[in-house]
Design a protein around this motif. Structure first.
Motif, PDB file in Angstrom:
ATOM      1  N   VAL A 218      10.149  20.114  -7.027  1.00 19.54           N
ATOM      2  CA  VAL A 218       9.198  19.683  -6.008  1.00 19.54           C
ATOM      3  C   VAL A 218       9.565  18.267  -5.575  1.00 19.54           C
ATOM      4  CG1 VAL A 218       6.780  19.082  -5.540  1.00 19.54           C
ATOM      5  CG2 VAL A 218       7.327  21.122  -6.897  1.00 19.54           C
ATOM      6  N   THR A 219       9.580  18.021  -4.283  1.00 19.12           N
ATOM      7  CA  THR A 219       9.762  16.666  -3.782  1.00 19.12           C
ATOM      8  C   THR A 219       8.446  16.183  -3.182  1.00 19.12           C
ATOM      9  OG1 THR A 219      10.543  17.476  -1.635  1.00 19.12           O
ATOM     10  CG2 THR A 219      12.202  16.996  -3.313  1.00 19.12           C
ATOM     11  N   TYR A 220       8.249  14.869  -3.149  1.00 21.39           N
ATOM     12  CA  TYR A 220       7.000  14.332  -2.621  1.00 21.39           C
ATOM     13  C   TYR A 220       7.194  12.940  -2.051  1.00 21.39           C
ATOM     14  CZ  TYR A 220       6.890  12.373  -7.415  1.00 21.39           C
ATOM     15  OH  TYR A 220       7.208  11.758  -8.596  1.00 21.39           O
ATOM     16  N   THR A 221       6.258  12.552  -1.196  1.00 20.45           N
ATOM     17  CA  THR A 221       6.278  11.233  -0.569  1.00 20.45           C
ATOM     18  C   THR A 221       4.890  10.607  -0.667  1.00 20.45           C
ATOM     19  OG1 THR A 221       5.762  12.158   1.615  1.00 20.45           O
ATOM     20  CG2 THR A 221       8.101  11.849   1.060  1.00 20.45           C
ATOM     21  N   GLN A 222       4.879   9.305  -0.614  1.00 20.71           N
ATOM     22  CA  GLN A 222       3.632   8.553  -0.723  1.00 20.71           C
ATOM     23  C   GLN A 222       3.869   7.179  -0.104  1.00 20.71           C
ATOM     24  OE1 GLN A 222       2.304   8.815  -4.752  1.00 20.71           O
ATOM     25  NE2 GLN A 222       0.447   7.636  -4.444  1.00 20.71           N
ATOM     26  N   THR A 223       2.855   6.595   0.523  1.00 19.09           N
ATOM     27  CA  THR A 223       3.035   5.276   1.146  1.00 19.09           C
ATOM     28  C   THR A 223       1.897   4.333   0.764  1.00 19.09           C
ATOM     29  OG1 THR A 223       1.894   5.995   3.164  1.00 19.09           O
ATOM     30  CG2 THR A 223       4.296   6.203   3.118  1.00 19.09           C
ATOM     31  N   PHE A 224       2.238   3.056   0.744  1.00 16.30           N
ATOM     32  CA  PHE A 224       1.265   1.980   0.581  1.00 16.30           C
ATOM     33  C   PHE A 224       1.486   1.003   1.732  1.00 16.30           C
ATOM     34  CE2 PHE A 224       1.846   3.659  -3.668  1.00 16.30           C
ATOM     35  CZ  PHE A 224       0.555   3.717  -4.167  1.00 16.30           C
ATOM     36  N   THR A 225       0.435   0.712   2.473  1.00 17.44           N
ATOM     37  CA  THR A 225       0.541  -0.172   3.632  1.00 17.44           C
ATOM     38  C   THR A 225       0.716  -1.623   3.184  1.00 17.44           C
ATOM     39  OG1 THR A 225      -1.841  -0.596   3.765  1.00 17.44           O
ATOM     40  CG2 THR A 225      -0.991   1.375   4.903  1.00 17.44           C
ATOM     41  N   GLN A 226       1.019  -2.504   4.134  1.00 19.29           N
ATOM     42  CA  GLN A 226       1.104  -3.936   3.827  1.00 19.29           C
ATOM     43  C   GLN A 226      -0.212  -4.443   3.258  1.00 19.29           C
ATOM     44  OE1 GLN A 226       2.510  -6.675   6.755  1.00 19.29           O
ATOM     45  NE2 GLN A 226       4.432  -5.594   7.122  1.00 19.29           N
ATOM     46  N   ASP A 227      -1.306  -3.957   3.808  1.00 19.01           N
ATOM     47  CA  ASP A 227      -2.609  -4.364   3.300  1.00 19.01           C
ATOM     48  C   ASP A 227      -2.792  -3.904   1.854  1.00 19.01           C
ATOM     49  OD1 ASP A 227      -5.408  -5.387   3.683  1.00 19.01           O
ATOM     50  OD2 ASP A 227      -5.891  -3.279   3.319  1.00 19.01           O
ATOM     51  N   ASP A 228      -2.361  -2.676   1.555  1.00 21.38           N
ATOM     52  CA  ASP A 228      -2.460  -2.151   0.190  1.00 21.38           C
ATOM     53  C   ASP A 228      -1.673  -3.011  -0.792  1.00 21.38           C
ATOM     54  OD1 ASP A 228      -3.945   0.025   1.111  1.00 21.38           O
ATOM     55  OD2 ASP A 228      -2.192   1.331   1.278  1.00 21.38           O
ATOM     56  N   THR A 229      -0.415  -3.283  -0.451  1.00 20.32           N
ATOM     57  CA  THR A 229       0.440  -4.029  -1.373  1.00 20.32           C
ATOM     58  C   THR A 229      -0.049  -5.461  -1.556  1.00 20.32           C
ATOM     59  OG1 THR A 229       1.985  -4.628   0.415  1.00 20.32           O
ATOM     60  CG2 THR A 229       2.454  -2.615  -0.833  1.00 20.32           C
ATOM     61  N   GLY A 230      -0.628  -6.033  -0.497  1.00 21.34           N
ATOM     62  CA  GLY A 230      -1.197  -7.374  -0.622  1.00 21.34           C
ATOM     63  C   GLY A 230      -2.407  -7.399  -1.525  1.00 21.34           C
ATOM     64  N   ARG A 231      -3.243  -6.361  -1.426  1.00 21.97           N
ATOM     65  CA  ARG A 231      -4.469  -6.310  -2.237  1.00 21.97           C
ATOM     66  C   ARG A 231      -4.177  -6.086  -3.709  1.00 21.97           C
ATOM     67  NH1 ARG A 231      -7.189  -1.691   0.783  1.00 21.97           N
ATOM     68  NH2 ARG A 231      -8.714  -1.720  -0.914  1.00 21.97           N
ATOM     69  N   MET A 232      -2.999  -5.521  -4.034  1.00 20.47           N
ATOM     70  CA  MET A 232      -2.654  -5.353  -5.446  1.00 20.47           C
ATOM     71  C   MET A 232      -1.683  -6.431  -5.935  1.00 20.47           C
ATOM     72  SD  MET A 232      -0.053  -2.050  -5.433  1.00 20.47           S
ATOM     73  CE  MET A 232      -1.232  -0.998  -4.606  1.00 20.47           C
ATOM     74  N   GLY A 233      -1.327  -7.374  -5.068  1.00 16.58           N
ATOM     75  CA  GLY A 233      -0.487  -8.486  -5.470  1.00 16.58           C
ATOM     76  C   GLY A 233       0.991  -8.187  -5.507  1.00 16.58           C
ATOM     77  N   LEU A 234       1.408  -7.052  -4.922  1.00 14.89           N
ATOM     78  CA  LEU A 234       2.827  -6.710  -4.944  1.00 14.89           C
ATOM     79  C   LEU A 234       3.641  -7.701  -4.120  1.00 14.89           C
ATOM     80  CD1 LEU A 234       4.947  -4.682  -5.902  1.00 14.89           C
ATOM     81  CD2 LEU A 234       4.520  -3.347  -3.832  1.00 14.89           C
ATOM     82  N   ASP A 235       3.056  -8.252  -3.065  1.00 15.56           N
ATOM     83  CA  ASP A 235       3.778  -9.231  -2.250  1.00 15.56           C
ATOM     84  C   ASP A 235       4.130 -10.470  -3.062  1.00 15.56           C
ATOM     85  OD1 ASP A 235       1.094  -9.861  -2.477  1.00 15.56           O
ATOM     86  OD2 ASP A 235       0.889 -10.623  -0.432  1.00 15.56           O
ATOM     87  N   VAL A 236       3.253 -10.843  -3.989  1.00 17.40           N
ATOM     88  CA  VAL A 236       3.520 -11.997  -4.859  1.00 17.40           C
ATOM     89  C   VAL A 236       4.685 -11.693  -5.792  1.00 17.40           C
ATOM     90  CG1 VAL A 236       2.567 -13.473  -6.676  1.00 17.40           C
ATOM     91  CG2 VAL A 236       1.136 -12.786  -4.742  1.00 17.40           C
ATOM     92  N   GLU A 237       4.698 -10.470  -6.357  1.00 12.01           N
ATOM     93  CA  GLU A 237       5.766 -10.096  -7.276  1.00 12.01           C
ATOM     94  C   GLU A 237       7.114  -9.993  -6.553  1.00 12.01           C
ATOM     95  OE1 GLU A 237       5.412  -9.257 -10.893  1.00 12.01           O
ATOM     96  OE2 GLU A 237       3.820 -10.634 -10.327  1.00 12.01           O
ATOM     97  N   LEU A 238       7.112  -9.396  -5.356  1.00 12.97           N
ATOM     98  CA  LEU A 238       8.358  -9.199  -4.627  1.00 12.97           C
ATOM     99  C   LEU A 238       8.821 -10.457  -3.903  1.00 12.97           C
ATOM    100  CD1 LEU A 238       7.747  -5.679  -3.006  1.00 12.97           C
ATOM    101  CD2 LEU A 238       9.006  -6.204  -5.101  1.00 12.97           C
ATOM    102  N   GLY A 239       7.877 -11.332  -3.617  1.00 14.57           N
ATOM    103  CA  GLY A 239       8.211 -12.520  -2.854  1.00 14.57           C
ATOM    104  C   GLY A 239       8.308 -12.246  -1.367  1.00 14.57           C
ATOM    105  N   LYS A 240       7.730 -11.146  -0.919  1.00 18.58           N
ATOM    106  CA  LYS A 240       7.737 -10.803   0.502  1.00 18.58           C
ATOM    107  C   LYS A 240       6.619  -9.814   0.768  1.00 18.58           C
ATOM    108  CE  LYS A 240      11.248  -7.209  -0.281  1.00 18.58           C
ATOM    109  NZ  LYS A 240      12.612  -6.738   0.075  1.00 18.58           N
TER     110      LYS A 240
END
Length: 317
Positions: A218-240
């Motif tokens: 089975v293959t699958y896809t999933q997305t997180f928007t810029q707003d999503d990643t910002g709200r979980m702090g991923l932008d801080v971890e990635l530096g972008k």
């Protein structure tokens, strides 16, 4: 001078506050995203594949009586407790689409204690000329042509938490790409697979075992928007700042030996930013056995890697 000292004091209080700048908050939220599949599997309840249990020993092994659905568009509903796993509830609707085709819509609701899943939808068609739907009726496309891999909809809503406990929803869309019947795929056990080795390679080929009674991919896809990643702090971890797309593959197999069925699966996921660059990978595996219709406790292992602004960081379940 007193005003300046007061301003400095306020700045120290604000910018020195753990509640505002505690980096562990970012780490926890990001880890929950990177390892979301492993976390879901580790709840004992497997990620649901909720076709109705019409097979021998299933809750609907006697079939579904559709004799009342005499006209196109007529439908009936039902509900199953503790299916496909304990504490889960699956509601279903069967609709007569005409030409001996019945549309099955299933909705699996996860229990309140589920850490990161909310609901799974699996919609498909059965072709039947009888008044009772049984396991002998083939899965088909809307026009009645047999296709066991086809699903009108196969989606799971994942719910993660942001830095402040806010809800972040993301839809995982799945596609069945191959089955033992009719495609002939027959995978060996994934129990002994080294997930760290798989994590470090871009290419993985599962072993084969002709004795497997069932195998699937089975293959699958999933997305997180810029707003999503910002709200979980991923932008801080990635530096972008970037939206993140997830593409995954799940291999699954069942092997019978001396009356015991071993069920095992391997998930491989890749995380990419908006430019298409890979920013992370995750590998998850699980296995359990079934003997005399009794299932052993499931064992789950997962490892993930994220390319942060400080370099690669690994996460373990």
């Amino acid at each position: 001078m007193k005003k300046l000292l007061g301003l400095v004091t306020i700045m120290v209080v604000l910018f020195g506050s753990c509640s505002l700048w505690d980096t562990s908050l970012y780490t926890d939220a990001v880890k929950d995203m990177v390892l979301m599949t492993g976390i879901a599997e580790n709840e004992e309840n497997t990620l649901s594949r909720a076709t109705l249990p019409l097979w021998t020993g299933g809750a609907l092994s006697t079939g579904i009586d559709v004799s009342s659905l005499t006209s196109t568009g007529s439908s009936l509903t039902g509900s199953l407790s503790d299916y496909p796993e304990k504490y889960q509830t699956t509601n279903y609707t069967v609709t007569n689409k005409g030409n001996s085709v019945y549309f099955i819509q299933t909705t699996t609701i996860y229990p309140g204690q589920s850490r990161n899943r909310e609901v799974t939808y699996e919609d498909y068609y059965l072709n039947s000329t009888n008044t009772v739907l049984t396991n002998d009726d083939p899965v088909c496309v809307a026009n009645g042509t047999t296709d066991p891999k086809f699903r009108e909809r196969f989606e799971t809503t994942f719910v993660l938490k942001g830095l402040h406990g806010d809800k972040i929803s993301s839809l995982r869309k799945e596609t069945i790409t191959s089955l033992k019947d009719p495609d002939g795929v027959s995978y060996g056990s994934f129990k002994a697979v080294d997930i760290n080795a798989v994590l470090s390679t871009d290419a993985f080929t599962p072993t084969t075992d002709s004795s497997a009674q069932f195998s699937s991919k089975v293959t699958y896809t999933q997305t997180f928007t810029q707003d999503d990643t910002g709200r979980m702090g991923l932008d801080v971890e990635l530096g972008k700042t970037s939206a993140i797309s997830v593409s995954g593959t799940r291999y699954y197999t069942e092997i019978v030996s001396s009356g015991t069925t071993e069920c095992s699966a391997l998930y491989i996921e890749e995380f990419k930013d908006e430019s298409g660059a890979t920013v992370g990978r995750t590998v998850t595996k699980y296995w359990y056995t079934i003997t005399n219709n009794v299932r052993s406790n499931k064992t789950v292992d997962a490892v993930g890697m994220l390319i942060t602004k400080k370099g690669p960081v690994t996460y373990d379940l």
